[in-house]
Design an enzyme around this catalytic site. Structure first.
Site, mmCIF file in Angstrom:
data_model
loop_
_atom_site.group_PDB
_atom_site.id
_atom_site.type_symbol
_atom_site.label_atom_id
_atom_site.label_comp_id
_atom_site.label_asym_id
_atom_site.label_seq_id
_atom_site.Cartn_x
_atom_site.Cartn_y
_atom_site.Cartn_z
ATOM 1 C CG ASP A 1 -1.946 1.089 1.232
ATOM 2 O OD1 ASP A 1 -1.786 2.050 0.452
ATOM 3 O OD2 ASP A 1 -2.915 0.995 2.002
ATOM 4 C CG ASP B 1 -3.340 3.895 -3.432
ATOM 5 O OD1 ASP B 1 -4.194 3.059 -3.796
ATOM 6 O OD2 ASP B 1 -3.517 4.672 -2.475
ATOM 7 C CD GLU B 2 -5.271 -0.731 -1.872
ATOM 8 O OE1 GLU B 2 -5.363 -1.269 -0.762
ATOM 9 O OE2 GLU B 2 -6.234 -0.526 -2.633
#
Length: 439
Positions: A16, A111-112
Site C-alpha cells: 500500500d 496505489d495498491e
C-alpha cells in the site's frame, strides 16, 4: 466451528503506497518535501483534497477535507492540481519495481498491489525479507520520497488489513496462530468493505466493536450480513484462504463504464452542463470501443446546487464539497450499439427530460454511465448494414484521437467543454492509456 491448525506461513503480501499522490508530487518537487501538501482536483475552495502528505495529515488535513478548510488550518499549505497521467505512470513504475522482487498477482487500485507467495517464500523470515526488498526496490528504482506499508497474511483480505495497521513505511504480519486475537483491537471501519453506512447498519444490529464481531459464529455472521459475504468474512478473519465454500462468486465481467465530473463554476449552467455531459459521453464511447464492448443502456445523473430558500422547500442533500443540492437521474435502454453518434442521440433524448424550474438551473455535477455491457464476441450482428456508416465514422475518429489526443476530433456539442472534465483517478480504477492519453 473449529478450524484445523494452519501452518504459520504468509500466502500474500499487500503493498500500500503511503499518501501516494502527495508523495509523487514531493518526489517531483524536492522543495515540497517536509511541507504540508494536498493534491486537489481543481483550484477551488469548494472542492476537496484527494490526497494529503503526512505533514498535512498531522494537522488533521486528509482526503475529503474541503480546500477552504485546509487553507484555514494551514495557510501555507501547498496545493497542487492532480495530474492523472503522472500518477498512472508512477503506479506502473512502482509495479515494475515490485516485479523485480516478486510477481504482482493483483492490482486492486492505483496505489495498491498484492503478491502471492509460493513454496518456501511463505516462511515468515523469507516473506519478511521479500517485503524489505520490495521497499528497497521502490526506493532505488522509483524514488526516495515514495514509501509503502506492507501487510503479510495467510489470505489477501487480511494482508490488506495488515498493510493499514502501521503507517507510514510499516511492515506487519498476521500469522494464523495469532488470529483472530491479533485484529481484535481494530475498529469496524478498519475492515475493507465496511464504510460509514455499513458500520451504522452493524451498530443498529448490536455490533459496535471488533470483539463483538469476532465472537459471532459462522451462522451469526451470515445473519448479520444477510448474505454469503458474512460466511466469507468469518473464514477470512480467521486466516482461511477462502471462505466461499462453494458459494457463487462474482464472474468479474465488467457490467458498466462511465465518467462523472464536478464542474468548475464557469460550467454550472444548463448549457455548460450539456457540453460537459457531451464530453463525458465522448470519452465513455471511445473507451467502450477500446475495451471491445457494446452497450444497451445509458444512465445520466445531474446534481443541482440550491439556495437556502430552495433547500427548505424540498428534500435536499449535502455534497462532500459543502453544497446543498437536489439530484435527478434517468436511465434509457436501446438497441445494442457502440458508435458515438447513436449514443449521443440517446443522451440528447435523456437530457430533454431533465427537470425544469428555478431550482434546476445550477447544475454542478454530471455523470454518464453506459450499462448492460456486452463483450464484442457475444454481440449479435445486425441483419442490415448501418446505412449511415456510423461505426466507420467512430472508428475513423478513434484512429485520429488515439494518435493526437482523445479530444482532437469530436462533435461540436462538446466544444465549450473541450478542455474541461479531465480524466480523474478513482482509487478503485486505474486509468488506462489509449494512444497518447489516459482515460
Amino acid at each position: 466451528m473449529a478450524f484445523p491448525p494452519q501452518p504459520d506461513r504468509f500466502t500474500f503480501l499487500h503493498v500500500d503506497l503511503n499518501s501516494f499522490f502527495a508523495s509523487v508530487e514531493q518526489q517531483l518537487h524536492p522543495e515540497y518535501r517536509g511541507r504540508p501538501l494536498a493534491v486537489v482536483p481543481t483550484m477551488a475552495d469548494t472542492t476537496c483534497c484527494i490526497a494529503a502528505s503526512y505533514e498535512a495529515k498531522r494537522l488533521k488535513i486528509k482526503t475529503g477535507t474541503q480546500v477552504g478548510e485546509a487553507k484555514r488550518i494551514c495557510p501555507d499549505i501547498v496545493l497542487i492540481e492532480g495530474d492523472h497521467a503522472v500518477y498512472s505512470d508512477y503506479s506502473a513504475r512502482i509495479a515494475k519495481a515490485v516485479e523485480l522482487v516478486c510477481p504482482v498477482a493483483h492490482t486492486p487500485s492505483i496505489d495498491e498491489m498484492s503478491c502471492e507467495l509460493m513454496g518456501r517464500e511463505q516462511e515468515p523470515p523469507r516473506a519478511r525479507k521479500i517485503a524489505l526488498e520490495i521497499k528497497q526496490s521502490i526506493y532505488k528504482n522509483v524514488g526516495e520520497a515514495l514509501r509503502c506499508s506492507i501487510g503479510m497474511a495467510p489470505n489477501r483480505y487480511l494482508a490488506k488489513i495488515a498493510s493499514d495497521m502501521q503507517k507510514p513505511d510499516g511492515l506487519i504480519g498476521l500469522l494464523p496462530s495469532q488470529l483472530p486475537r491479533a485484529i481484535a483491537h481494530l475498529e469496524l471501519r478498519d475492515l475493507p468493505g465496511v464504510g460509514a453506512r455499513t458500520e451504522a447498519r452493524l451498530n443498529a444490529k448490536g455490533i459496535t466493536t471488533m470483539e463483538q464481531l469476532l465472537a459471532l459464529d459462522r451462522n451469526g455472521m451470515h445473519k448479520l450480513w444477510d448474505s454469503v459475504w458474512g460466511d466469507r468474512l468469518y473464514h477470512w478473519l480467521r486466516g482461511a484462504e477462502s471462505g466461499d465454500d462453494g458459494a457463487p462468486v462474482s464472474s468479474g465481467i465488467q457490467k458498466s463504464l462511465g465518467h462523472s465530473h464536478v464542474m468548475a463554476p464557469e460550467f454550472r449552467t444548463p448549457e455548460g452542463a450539456w457540453a460537459v455531459a457531451h464530453k463525458l459521453l465522448h470519452k465513455a464511447a471511445m473507451r467502450l470501443r477500446m475495451e471491445n464492448f457494446y452497450t444497451g443502456s445509458m444512465a445520466v445523473t445531474i446534481r443541482f446546487s440550491l439556495t437556502k430558500e430552495q433547500a427548505a422547500r424540498i428534500k435536499a442533500k449535502r455534497h462532500f464539497s459543502g453544497l446543498t443540492h437536489s439530484g435527478w437521474g434517468m436511465e434509457a435502454r436501446f438497441r445494442d450499439c457502440r458508435d458515438t453518434l447513436t449514443l449521443l442521440e440517446v443522451l440528447r433524448g435523456i437530457w430533454s427530460q431533465r427537470p425544469q424550474g428555478a431550482e434546476f438551473q445550477r447544475p454542478f455535477f454530471v455523470g454518464v454511465t453506459l450499462r448492460n455491457l456486452i463483450p464484442e464476441n457475444e454481440y449479435q450482428t445486425e441483419l442490415f448494414v448501418d446505412p449511415n456508416n456510423r461505426a466507420e465514422l467512430s472508428a475513423t475518429m478513434d484512429k485520429l484521437n488515439l494518435k493526437y489526443g482523445h479530444t482532437t476530433l469530436h462533435f461540436a456539442g462538446m466544444l465549450p467543454a473541450r478542455e474541461s472534465a479531465p480524466t480523474r483517478i478513482a482509487f478503485t480504477q486505474i486509468p488506462v492509456q489509449y494512444g497518447v492519453d489516459y482515460m
